[in-house]
Design a protein around this motif. Structure first.
Motif, PDB file in Angstrom:
ATOM      1  N   THR A 204       5.883  20.070   2.430  1.00 55.02           N
ATOM      2  CA  THR A 204       6.577  18.806   2.181  1.00 55.02           C
ATOM      3  C   THR A 204       5.613  17.794   1.584  1.00 55.02           C
ATOM      4  OG1 THR A 204       7.930  19.202   4.146  1.00 55.02           O
ATOM      5  CG2 THR A 204       7.904  16.948   3.287  1.00 55.02           C
ATOM      6  N   HIS A 205       6.025  17.167   0.509  1.00 59.31           N
ATOM      7  CA  HIS A 205       5.261  16.040  -0.028  1.00 59.31           C
ATOM      8  C   HIS A 205       5.780  14.789   0.682  1.00 59.31           C
ATOM      9  CE1 HIS A 205       4.310  12.999  -3.334  1.00 59.31           C
ATOM     10  NE2 HIS A 205       3.161  13.358  -2.795  1.00 59.31           N
ATOM     11  N   VAL A 206       4.892  14.116   1.408  1.00 61.83           N
ATOM     12  CA  VAL A 206       5.249  12.914   2.162  1.00 61.83           C
ATOM     13  C   VAL A 206       4.629  11.707   1.460  1.00 61.83           C
ATOM     14  CG1 VAL A 206       5.019  11.690   4.365  1.00 61.83           C
ATOM     15  CG2 VAL A 206       5.317  14.172   4.335  1.00 61.83           C
ATOM     16  N   VAL A 207       5.456  10.698   1.219  1.00 62.14           N
ATOM     17  CA  VAL A 207       4.997   9.439   0.637  1.00 62.14           C
ATOM     18  C   VAL A 207       5.452   8.317   1.558  1.00 62.14           C
ATOM     19  CG1 VAL A 207       5.186   7.826  -1.311  1.00 62.14           C
ATOM     20  CG2 VAL A 207       5.213  10.289  -1.730  1.00 62.14           C
ATOM     21  N   THR A 208       4.557   7.395   1.860  1.00 63.92           N
ATOM     22  CA  THR A 208       4.951   6.181   2.556  1.00 63.92           C
ATOM     23  C   THR A 208       4.424   4.992   1.774  1.00 63.92           C
ATOM     24  OG1 THR A 208       5.020   4.940   4.625  1.00 63.92           O
ATOM     25  CG2 THR A 208       2.990   6.144   4.150  1.00 63.92           C
ATOM     26  N   GLU A 209       5.243   3.964   1.685  1.00 67.56           N
ATOM     27  CA  GLU A 209       4.844   2.709   1.063  1.00 67.56           C
ATOM     28  C   GLU A 209       5.213   1.582   2.001  1.00 67.56           C
ATOM     29  OE1 GLU A 209       6.192   2.246  -2.974  1.00 67.56           O
ATOM     30  OE2 GLU A 209       5.230   4.121  -3.585  1.00 67.56           O
TER      31      GLU A 209
ATOM     32  N   CYS B 178       0.836  -1.194   0.000  1.00 69.05           N
ATOM     33  CA  CYS B 178       0.000   0.000   0.000  1.00 69.05           C
ATOM     34  C   CYS B 178       0.872   1.246   0.000  1.00 69.05           C
ATOM     35  CB  CYS B 178      -0.955   0.011   1.179  1.00 69.05           C
ATOM     36  SG  CYS B 178      -0.119   0.093   2.760  1.00 69.05           S
ATOM     37  N   GLN B 179       0.214   2.351  -0.315  1.00 66.68           N
ATOM     38  CA  GLN B 179       0.886   3.630  -0.379  1.00 66.68           C
ATOM     39  C   GLN B 179      -0.062   4.699   0.152  1.00 66.68           C
ATOM     40  OE1 GLN B 179       1.085   6.250  -4.003  1.00 66.68           O
ATOM     41  NE2 GLN B 179       3.156   5.385  -4.091  1.00 66.68           N
ATOM     42  N   ALA B 180       0.478   5.705   0.787  1.00 67.46           N
ATOM     43  CA  ALA B 180      -0.289   6.880   1.189  1.00 67.46           C
ATOM     44  C   ALA B 180       0.615   8.089   1.004  1.00 67.46           C
ATOM     45  CB  ALA B 180      -0.739   6.775   2.639  1.00 67.46           C
ATOM     46  N   GLN B 181      -0.005   9.221   0.706  1.00 62.13           N
ATOM     47  CA  GLN B 181       0.781  10.431   0.525  1.00 62.13           C
ATOM     48  C   GLN B 181      -0.065  11.652   0.841  1.00 62.13           C
ATOM     49  OE1 GLN B 181       1.907  11.113  -3.660  1.00 62.13           O
ATOM     50  NE2 GLN B 181       0.730   9.265  -4.129  1.00 62.13           N
ATOM     51  N   ALA B 182       0.625  12.739   1.150  1.00 66.26           N
ATOM     52  CA  ALA B 182      -0.049  14.001   1.450  1.00 66.26           C
ATOM     53  C   ALA B 182       0.965  15.132   1.349  1.00 66.26           C
ATOM     54  CB  ALA B 182      -0.637  13.977   2.859  1.00 66.26           C
ATOM     55  N   VAL B 183       0.457  16.328   1.186  1.00 69.57           N
ATOM     56  CA  VAL B 183       1.296  17.508   1.304  1.00 69.57           C
ATOM     57  C   VAL B 183       1.103  18.029   2.719  1.00 69.57           C
ATOM     58  CG1 VAL B 183       1.715  19.864   0.543  1.00 69.57           C
ATOM     59  CG2 VAL B 183       1.244  18.080  -1.140  1.00 69.57           C
TER      60      VAL B 183
ATOM     61  N   ARG C  71      -1.219  16.428  10.497  1.00 63.16           N
ATOM     62  CA  ARG C  71      -1.879  17.237  11.528  1.00 63.16           C
ATOM     63  C   ARG C  71      -0.868  17.724  12.576  1.00 63.16           C
ATOM     64  NH1 ARG C  71      -3.693  16.546  16.517  1.00 63.16           N
ATOM     65  NH2 ARG C  71      -3.291  14.313  16.594  1.00 63.16           N
ATOM     66  N   LEU C  72      -0.048  16.805  13.075  1.00 63.13           N
ATOM     67  CA  LEU C  72       0.903  17.169  14.131  1.00 63.13           C
ATOM     68  C   LEU C  72       2.041  18.050  13.617  1.00 63.13           C
ATOM     69  CD1 LEU C  72       0.980  13.796  16.051  1.00 63.13           C
ATOM     70  CD2 LEU C  72      -0.048  15.947  16.813  1.00 63.13           C
ATOM     71  N   SER C  73       2.517  17.786  12.412  1.00 66.68           N
ATOM     72  CA  SER C  73       3.591  18.620  11.835  1.00 66.68           C
ATOM     73  C   SER C  73       3.102  20.039  11.618  1.00 66.68           C
ATOM     74  CB  SER C  73       4.062  18.036  10.504  1.00 66.68           C
ATOM     75  OG  SER C  73       4.651  16.776  10.679  1.00 66.68           O
ATOM     76  N   GLU C  74       1.878  20.172  11.142  1.00 67.08           N
ATOM     77  CA  GLU C  74       1.335  21.505  10.848  1.00 67.08           C
ATOM     78  C   GLU C  74       0.978  22.278  12.115  1.00 67.08           C
ATOM     79  OE1 GLU C  74      -0.455  20.406   6.449  1.00 67.08           O
ATOM     80  OE2 GLU C  74      -1.865  20.708   8.115  1.00 67.08           O
ATOM     81  N   SER C  75       0.736  21.564  13.201  1.00 59.61           N
ATOM     82  CA  SER C  75       0.371  22.253  14.433  1.00 59.61           C
ATOM     83  C   SER C  75       1.555  22.438  15.382  1.00 59.61           C
ATOM     84  CB  SER C  75      -0.764  21.504  15.151  1.00 59.61           C
ATOM     85  OG  SER C  75      -0.309  20.239  15.596  1.00 59.61           O
ATOM     86  N   ALA C  76       2.740  22.054  14.950  1.00 61.75           N
ATOM     87  CA  ALA C  76       3.936  22.227  15.792  1.00 61.75           C
ATOM     88  C   ALA C  76       4.110  23.720  16.103  1.00 61.75           C
ATOM     89  CB  ALA C  76       5.165  21.674  15.081  1.00 61.75           C
ATOM     90  N   PRO C  77       4.551  24.064  17.320  1.00 65.28           N
ATOM     91  CA  PRO C  77       4.657  25.477  17.732  1.00 65.28           C
ATOM     92  C   PRO C  77       5.424  26.370  16.769  1.00 65.28           C
ATOM     93  CG  PRO C  77       5.103  24.025  19.578  1.00 65.28           C
ATOM     94  CD  PRO C  77       4.977  23.152  18.360  1.00 65.28           C
TER      95      PRO C  77
ATOM     96  N   TRP D 150      -1.995   7.131   9.331  1.00 61.49           N
ATOM     97  CA  TRP D 150      -0.671   7.492   9.821  1.00 61.49           C
ATOM     98  C   TRP D 150      -0.214   8.808   9.176  1.00 61.49           C
ATOM     99  CZ3 TRP D 150       3.477   3.147  10.573  1.00 61.49           C
ATOM    100  CH2 TRP D 150       4.548   3.639  11.326  1.00 61.49           C
ATOM    101  N   VAL D 151      -0.366   8.922   7.857  1.00 64.98           N
ATOM    102  CA  VAL D 151       0.041  10.141   7.155  1.00 64.98           C
ATOM    103  C   VAL D 151      -0.824  11.325   7.589  1.00 64.98           C
ATOM    104  CG1 VAL D 151       0.164  11.236   4.884  1.00 64.98           C
ATOM    105  CG2 VAL D 151       1.101   8.957   5.205  1.00 64.98           C
ATOM    106  N   ALA D 152      -2.119  11.099   7.790  1.00 66.72           N
ATOM    107  CA  ALA D 152      -3.003  12.181   8.239  1.00 66.72           C
ATOM    108  C   ALA D 152      -2.584  12.700   9.616  1.00 66.72           C
ATOM    109  CB  ALA D 152      -4.456  11.697   8.271  1.00 66.72           C
TER     110      ALA D 152
END
Length: 160
Positions: free
Chosen positions: A114-119, A26-31, A151-157, A145-147
């Motif tokens: 950042t474009h994040v891809v996990t496989e 499987c693969q998931a990705q997000a910006v 969420r956490l990366s974008e809400s970092a202080p 996991w990517v979501a």
């Protein structure tokens, strides 16, 4: 269902763990609207995984500099880091009862973040059973996991 040809061309698969040799792929990705270093640092902090990674209830640094253990849905996995290129890529193999896996992550700077891809490639009787019962289980897990990482990366202080 993803095919081996759907794999990102920059993923480095170890011998025996390519998507065409998998019982589940499987693969998931997000910006992620945060710099690669922020998303990478969050993922690399394994001891915090139980706080945010779906299904992980325990995580411990291992005796080797690049090994760790996790408990995932009640099953213990020994994990060995195969790739560690800060802010760019991370990959590890894991061994649990009746299952082996390799998970790769890519972090690429893009406009606005950042474009994040996990496989993920999973092999073994447990993977076959899960795939037969619920063919979308791995994709849903990676998507969650990517979501969470987003969420956490974008809400970092320091992301304002």
């Amino acid at each position: 269902m993803l095919e081996a040809s759907d794999s990102h061309p920059d993923i480095h698969w170890p011998s025996g763990f390519s998507p065409d040799q998998a019982h589940s792929f499987c693969q998931a990705q997000a910006v992620v609207h945060a710099p690669p270093a922020a998303a990478f640092a969050l993922l690399a902090d394994v001891t915090r995984w139980p706080d945010w990674v779906p299904g992980i209830t325990g995580a411990w640094a291992g005796p080797l500099p690049r090994s760790f253990e996790v408990v995932f849905h009640g099953q213990r996995f020994e994990i060995f880091v195969g790739e560690h290129e800060p802010s760019r890529r991370l990959g590890w193999s894991g061994v649990g009862e009746n299952v082996q896996l390799y998970q790769a992550w890519l972090f690429t700077a893009v406009a606005g973040g950042t474009h994040v891809v996990t496989e993920n490639v999973v092999r073994g009787p447990a993977a076959k059973s899960l795939d037969a019962l619920s063919p979308v289980w791995a994709r849903r897990l990676n998507t969650l996991w990517v979501a969470q990482l987003k969420r956490l990366s974008e809400s970092a202080p320091d992301q304002g």
